[in-house]
Design a protein around this motif. Sequence first.
Motif, PDB file in Angstrom:
ATOM      1  N   GLU A  36       0.837  -1.193   0.000  1.00 51.21           N
ATOM      2  CA  GLU A  36       0.000   0.000   0.000  1.00 51.21           C
ATOM      3  C   GLU A  36       0.875   1.247   0.000  1.00 51.21           C
ATOM      4  N   GLY A  37       0.379   2.308  -0.612  1.00 53.55           N
ATOM      5  CA  GLY A  37       1.093   3.580  -0.646  1.00 53.55           C
ATOM      6  C   GLY A  37       0.130   4.741  -0.810  1.00 53.55           C
ATOM      7  N   LYS A  38       0.578   5.910  -0.350  1.00 57.59           N
ATOM      8  CA  LYS A  38      -0.197   7.136  -0.501  1.00 57.59           C
ATOM      9  C   LYS A  38       0.404   7.939  -1.646  1.00 57.59           C
ATOM     10  N   TYR A  39      -0.473   8.431  -2.534  1.00 61.91           N
ATOM     11  CA  TYR A  39      -0.038   9.146  -3.724  1.00 61.91           C
ATOM     12  C   TYR A  39      -0.849  10.428  -3.875  1.00 61.91           C
ATOM     13  N   ILE A  40      -0.174  11.499  -4.258  1.00 67.89           N
ATOM     14  CA  ILE A  40      -0.817  12.796  -4.466  1.00 67.89           C
ATOM     15  C   ILE A  40      -1.272  12.888  -5.924  1.00 67.89           C
ATOM     16  N   VAL A  41      -2.535  13.261  -6.120  1.00 64.95           N
ATOM     17  CA  VAL A  41      -3.100  13.432  -7.461  1.00 64.95           C
ATOM     18  C   VAL A  41      -3.835  14.762  -7.509  1.00 64.95           C
ATOM     19  N   ASN A  42      -3.574  15.546  -8.541  1.00 60.91           N
ATOM     20  CA  ASN A  42      -4.272  16.809  -8.770  1.00 60.91           C
ATOM     21  C   ASN A  42      -5.448  16.554  -9.701  1.00 60.91           C
ATOM     22  N   ASN A  43      -6.644  16.864  -9.227  1.00 57.23           N
ATOM     23  CA  ASN A  43      -7.838  16.758 -10.055  1.00 57.23           C
ATOM     24  C   ASN A  43      -8.125  18.126 -10.660  1.00 57.23           C
ATOM     25  N   CYS A  44      -8.120  18.172 -11.979  1.00 58.60           N
ATOM     26  CA  CYS A  44      -8.352  19.423 -12.713  1.00 58.60           C
ATOM     27  C   CYS A  44      -9.444  19.200 -13.749  1.00 58.60           C
ATOM     28  N   ARG A  45      -9.973  20.306 -14.231  1.00 59.27           N
ATOM     29  CA  ARG A  45     -10.879  20.229 -15.378  1.00 59.27           C
ATOM     30  C   ARG A  45     -10.069  19.812 -16.610  1.00 59.27           C
ATOM     31  N   ASP A  46     -10.748  19.271 -17.592  1.00 61.02           N
ATOM     32  CA  ASP A  46     -10.111  18.983 -18.873  1.00 61.02           C
ATOM     33  C   ASP A  46      -9.892  20.285 -19.629  1.00 61.02           C
ATOM     34  N   TRP A  47      -8.941  20.265 -20.555  1.00 59.41           N
ATOM     35  CA  TRP A  47      -8.568  21.444 -21.335  1.00 59.41           C
ATOM     36  C   TRP A  47      -8.698  21.138 -22.821  1.00 59.41           C
ATOM     37  N   ILE A  73       4.246  31.899 -25.608  1.00 58.13           N
ATOM     38  CA  ILE A  73       3.551  31.856 -26.895  1.00 58.13           C
ATOM     39  C   ILE A  73       2.984  30.449 -27.048  1.00 58.13           C
ATOM     40  N   GLU A  74       1.676  30.383 -27.332  1.00 53.44           N
ATOM     41  CA  GLU A  74       0.978  29.099 -27.350  1.00 53.44           C
ATOM     42  C   GLU A  74      -0.110  29.090 -28.419  1.00 53.44           C
ATOM     43  N   PHE A  75      -0.586  27.893 -28.725  1.00 57.77           N
ATOM     44  CA  PHE A  75      -1.806  27.769 -29.512  1.00 57.77           C
ATOM     45  C   PHE A  75      -2.970  28.221 -28.617  1.00 57.77           C
ATOM     46  N   PRO A  76      -4.054  28.736 -29.186  1.00 56.61           N
ATOM     47  CA  PRO A  76      -5.213  29.094 -28.371  1.00 56.61           C
ATOM     48  C   PRO A  76      -5.751  27.869 -27.636  1.00 56.61           C
ATOM     49  N   GLY A  77      -6.373  28.110 -26.489  1.00 61.01           N
ATOM     50  CA  GLY A  77      -6.947  26.994 -25.749  1.00 61.01           C
ATOM     51  C   GLY A  77      -7.387  27.408 -24.372  1.00 61.01           C
ATOM     52  N   GLY A  78      -7.908  26.455 -23.623  1.00 62.05           N
ATOM     53  CA  GLY A  78      -8.334  26.745 -22.268  1.00 62.05           C
ATOM     54  C   GLY A  78      -9.130  25.613 -21.664  1.00 62.05           C
ATOM     55  N   VAL A  79      -9.780  25.940 -20.564  1.00 60.07           N
ATOM     56  CA  VAL A  79     -10.508  24.971 -19.749  1.00 60.07           C
ATOM     57  C   VAL A  79     -11.890  24.690 -20.341  1.00 60.07           C
ATOM     58  N   HIS A 121      -7.428  15.507 -18.773  1.00 61.10           N
ATOM     59  CA  HIS A 121      -6.956  15.309 -20.146  1.00 61.10           C
ATOM     60  C   HIS A 121      -7.015  16.621 -20.914  1.00 61.10           C
ATOM     61  N   VAL A 122      -6.182  16.708 -21.926  1.00 57.82           N
ATOM     62  CA  VAL A 122      -6.216  17.829 -22.854  1.00 57.82           C
ATOM     63  C   VAL A 122      -6.608  17.259 -24.214  1.00 57.82           C
ATOM     64  N   TYR A 123      -7.549  17.940 -24.875  1.00 56.26           N
ATOM     65  CA  TYR A 123      -8.033  17.544 -26.195  1.00 56.26           C
ATOM     66  C   TYR A 123      -7.445  18.525 -27.213  1.00 56.26           C
ATOM     67  N   ILE A 124      -6.816  17.973 -28.253  1.00 58.90           N
ATOM     68  CA  ILE A 124      -6.172  18.809 -29.264  1.00 58.90           C
ATOM     69  C   ILE A 124      -7.036  18.798 -30.527  1.00 58.90           C
ATOM     70  N   TYR A 125      -7.316  20.000 -31.036  1.00 63.57           N
ATOM     71  CA  TYR A 125      -8.153  20.182 -32.213  1.00 63.57           C
ATOM     72  C   TYR A 125      -7.391  20.882 -33.325  1.00 63.57           C
ATOM     73  N   TYR A 126      -7.779  20.556 -34.535  1.00 65.47           N
ATOM     74  CA  TYR A 126      -7.296  21.247 -35.724  1.00 65.47           C
ATOM     75  C   TYR A 126      -8.487  21.999 -36.315  1.00 65.47           C
ATOM     76  N   ALA A 127      -8.317  23.297 -36.559  1.00 62.55           N
ATOM     77  CA  ALA A 127      -9.393  24.148 -37.074  1.00 62.55           C
ATOM     78  C   ALA A 127      -9.202  24.384 -38.567  1.00 62.55           C
ATOM     79  N   GLU A 128     -10.244  24.139 -39.324  1.00 65.81           N
ATOM     80  CA  GLU A 128     -10.234  24.362 -40.782  1.00 65.81           C
ATOM     81  C   GLU A 128     -11.283  25.393 -41.153  1.00 65.81           C
ATOM     82  N   GLY A 129     -11.029  26.128 -42.227  1.00 59.19           N
ATOM     83  CA  GLY A 129     -12.003  27.076 -42.763  1.00 59.19           C
ATOM     84  C   GLY A 129     -12.275  28.226 -41.807  1.00 59.19           C
TER      85      GLY A 129
END
Length: 180
Positions: A36-47, A73-79, A121-129
């Motif tokens: 048995e062991g204790k582990y730290i986990v951060n629960n966040c919203r998906d991005w 400098i980044e691609f656009p994105g967020g929560v 999780h982070v979801y990556i999208y490609y934008a067209e048009g």
Amino acid sequence: MEEKDLMWEEISSRELLKTPVFTVTERLSRNSSGLEGKYIVNNCRDWVIVIAEHDDNFLMVKQWRHGEKALSIEFPGGVIDDGETPDEAAARELKEETGCTAEKLICLGSMNPNPALFSNHVYIYYAEGLTFSGKQELDDDEFLNYFELPKKEVLKKLGSREYPHALMASAAALYFAYKM
């Protein structure tokens, strides 16, 4: 070892700290041999991250990142907001940050930013048009500039001081896999 011997079972979880951005939990887990062991986990919203091309350029944003204590400098994105699908969040974030709408958003994949420490999780999208309105719709606490940069410049500089965000490189990898 067989895969079943690699698995751990969560026995309990308790909240250590709740912030507006994430909740720190301590999880008591047990492996197949009874350890048995204790582990730290951060629960966040998906991005979401949105890769948008215009001619030979990417649409990029520049904003302050408190952890890095620098502009990034980044691609656009967020929560992803409550009640929103990743597709809806990608469309909203692209419009908020750049003023653009996309005729089509293609999900290139999703991944965990750091499975040892995070549950989201982070979801990556490609934008067209793309259609450009020229009007950002930023949140009250959101301060960023958007602009176009040559794709070659962005890809060459990933991992540099100006481009410190590791998820941008992950997103670029999925973009290349899609374009191949």
